[in-house]
Design an enzyme around this catalytic site. Sequence first.
Site, PDB file in Angstrom:
ATOM      1  N   CYS A 313      -9.054 -64.353 -23.419  1.00  0.00           N
ATOM      2  CA  CYS A 313      -7.802 -65.375 -23.413  1.00  0.00           C
ATOM      3  C   CYS A 313      -8.230 -66.612 -22.302  1.00  0.00           C
ATOM      4  CB  CYS A 313      -6.808 -64.507 -22.386  1.00  0.00           C
ATOM      5  SG  CYS A 313      -6.394 -63.018 -23.168  1.00  0.00           S
ATOM      6  N   SER A 314      -8.545 -67.343 -23.163  1.00  0.00           N
ATOM      7  CA  SER A 314      -9.471 -68.510 -22.639  1.00  0.00           C
ATOM      8  C   SER A 314      -8.722 -69.833 -22.168  1.00  0.00           C
ATOM      9  CB  SER A 314     -10.476 -68.821 -23.204  1.00  0.00           C
ATOM     10  OG  SER A 314     -10.090 -69.569 -24.617  1.00  0.00           O
ATOM     11  N   PRO A 316      -6.562 -72.717 -20.841  1.00  0.00           N
ATOM     12  CA  PRO A 316      -6.631 -73.972 -21.630  1.00  0.00           C
ATOM     13  C   PRO A 316      -8.185 -74.338 -21.631  1.00  0.00           C
ATOM     14  CG  PRO A 316      -5.898 -74.548 -19.197  1.00  0.00           C
ATOM     15  CD  PRO A 316      -5.956 -73.067 -19.281  1.00  0.00           C
ATOM     16  N   GLY A 317      -8.925 -73.698 -21.108  1.00  0.00           N
ATOM     17  CA  GLY A 317     -10.411 -73.971 -21.369  1.00  0.00           C
ATOM     18  C   GLY A 317     -11.082 -73.941 -20.006  1.00  0.00           C
ATOM     19  N   GLY A 318     -10.568 -73.919 -18.694  1.00  0.00           N
ATOM     20  CA  GLY A 318     -11.311 -74.129 -17.415  1.00  0.00           C
ATOM     21  C   GLY A 318     -12.229 -73.114 -17.075  1.00  0.00           C
ATOM     22  N   LYS A 319     -11.980 -71.884 -17.276  1.00  0.00           N
ATOM     23  CA  LYS A 319     -13.039 -70.956 -16.993  1.00  0.00           C
ATOM     24  C   LYS A 319     -14.056 -71.068 -18.027  1.00  0.00           C
ATOM     25  CE  LYS A 319      -9.454 -67.630 -15.125  1.00  0.00           C
ATOM     26  NZ  LYS A 319      -8.426 -68.616 -15.535  1.00  0.00           N
ATOM     27  N   ASP A 337      -8.111 -67.318 -28.098  1.00  0.00           N
ATOM     28  CA  ASP A 337      -6.583 -67.349 -27.569  1.00  0.00           C
ATOM     29  C   ASP A 337      -5.698 -67.102 -28.700  1.00  0.00           C
ATOM     30  OD1 ASP A 337      -5.331 -68.080 -24.727  1.00  0.00           O
ATOM     31  OD2 ASP A 337      -3.940 -68.495 -26.475  1.00  0.00           O
ATOM     32  N   ASP A 382      -9.107 -62.469 -18.614  1.00  0.00           N
ATOM     33  CA  ASP A 382      -8.002 -63.003 -17.759  1.00  0.00           C
ATOM     34  C   ASP A 382      -6.716 -62.675 -18.615  1.00  0.00           C
ATOM     35  OD1 ASP A 382      -6.668 -64.155 -15.698  1.00  0.00           O
ATOM     36  OD2 ASP A 382      -7.035 -66.204 -16.571  1.00  0.00           O
ATOM     37  N   CYS A 439      -3.544 -63.019 -12.662  1.00  0.00           N
ATOM     38  CA  CYS A 439      -2.787 -64.050 -11.576  1.00  0.00           C
ATOM     39  C   CYS A 439      -1.467 -63.058 -10.961  1.00  0.00           C
ATOM     40  CB  CYS A 439      -2.611 -65.356 -11.994  1.00  0.00           C
ATOM     41  SG  CYS A 439      -1.568 -65.284 -13.448  1.00  0.00           S
TER      42      CYS A 439
END
Length: 664
Positions: A313-314, A316-319, A337, A382, A439
């Site tokens: 579950c990526s 918006p691409g930060g991780k 995603d 995530d 989160c």
Amino acid sequence: MAIVKKKKVSAASKAATEKPEVKKAVKRPVAETEAVTPKKKKLVKKVKKSAKKAHEEEPIEQVEKLQLIDDDEDGLEGLSFPGSDDEDLRDDYSDDDSDAGDHLPIEKKSAALDKQKEKIIAEGEEELQLNIANQATFELPTVEEIENEMKSVPNLEIVKQRIADVIQVLGDFKNRRDPQKSRENYVEVLKKDLCSQYGYNDYLMGKFMDLFPNGAELLEFLEANDNPRPVTIRANSLKVKRRDLAKNLINRGMNVDPAADWTKVGLVVYDSQVPVGATPEYLAGHYMIQGLNSLLPVMALAPQPGDRVLDMCSAPGGKTSHIAALMKNSGVLFANDANFTRCRAIIGNLHRLGVNNTVVCNLGGEEFSKIRPNGFDRILLDAPCSGTGVIWKDQSVKTSKDSQDVQRRHTMQRQLILSALDSLDANSPNGGYLVYSTCSVLVEENEAVVNFLLERRHCELVPTGLSIGVDGYTRFRDYRFHPSLSMTKRYYPHVHNIDGFYVAKIKKLSNAKMSKQGVMEKEKEKAAQKSQNKKNKAEAEASESSDDEEEKKNGVEVNGQKKPAKKQQQKKQKADGDDSDDDNNAPMKNIGSGARANKKRRNQKKAAEKQAAVKEDDGFNTVGNVKRAKKPTQFKSKVPKRAAARTGAKSVKNRRKKMLAKQQ
């Protein structure tokens, strides 16, 4: 003499005015002072008399200015005036500190600090006594009164004070409680007031009160949820070092500092003269606006160059970009995603940051276990959650999340984590790791999901490698989790000044799937059940043998005659029936033993009994006093259902007709 009488009243004041002249006379050489005239002697005597009168009439402060000592030869050496050598000597060795002007500046400051300290202590004592008096007079309102108060616009100051009072009572419940009120009453009132003060629904507030039993910590958590976290960025190590990036941003007018000791790429932005997301460095891909909490799962995953990694579950691409930076743009990285519109954000960020080892997918997370089973070395999940750790970003969470929503998230997370572990390769030389993060701060979305995975698959928890964080729960109210869940990490906004977060690292042990209950638990249950069955069987056999012996000895008396026991009669009837009905029981021979054989015997025995009943019956069934014709007994086909399906319905009907003809 007349002149002396006129000056008699103002002698003390005259002595004070003539002080400099007397001082000069004291300091004269001895040769000059030896010559003393009779007039001066008379004047000294008069001054002594006037000083005595002034001492009786004037205040003590004026008397201390003039001291006369009798029995001196010259009459002047006994005088001691302010500023003389005798007075200096007396001040140096005297305990009298009434003259504050002689203190040093540091002594004056010390005295002022002492007075201020005493004043603060006195004020604190007064406040304490006032609080005690207020606590003694605190009366707990009923829930109905609070609900009526909430119908109108509540006074937040009164509500806030009542919250503080209730928390103080619960902190020392034994001494401060109202004897007519229980703890549940206080907790219910506190819950209503907190919902009114901070705007939460009853469900979420109850969950937070369970997480933080301490009232002071609960208030800190609720206050932190209303305050935004510091703006943080992550330096893109594929293009620039953090030190060089910080220098460039400072030259742009941004005030930045290293975010924390545990990260080498994080920077915190205190203030900025330019938009953080519109600088030339941002557009060039030198940094990514990213919270510190999102750095933690990637650090726990620790991807290596050349690995096969999946970010399930990526968006918006930060991780994803952080993983690519740690892999140094080598290996293969899948960024997935389920939302197609969010995949566009992933593609844009990856292009800007210079990531070129990534494949962007638009699939459901549950499908990867079917598409690529055992196909990845490391997986980051995530999972979608309720967002109770980032309430400051979305205030609607306070009222929109309820038990049904959390249950739906819990079910989805269990499906995703099972699929993620099935996609891992346990035989990978340096992999086989799954990092699960959310989160959220709720136990249902964190420890409960990981514990579910431990019961369903061959896996174990390993240390996350993170130096900060609170250990996960192993016991929480009605939940009892695996002891290894203490290796997971929890993060709270009021403790770590980052968003609420949860991180768990799992190692896959085998690619084989476990049964629903778990192989290990099932084996233990089997062994325990087996031993228990043996024990029960032995006890049953012992009780039956004892009953048989008693029946053999005693038997049963009916109408004064002693008859054999019931079990013996049954055995005898069975033996007689076996001898007489050899033809009926012939098909039961040579069937074998086991459950299926026993079932066949029972069915054949029932059929034989029905045939015997048909032969003896006259064909009528008496219901009341009316005889009704009895339908002939129809027997089901002996052909199994599968065989009947093969041969067809007609063959089954023909066989039934033949059997009925034989019976007639």
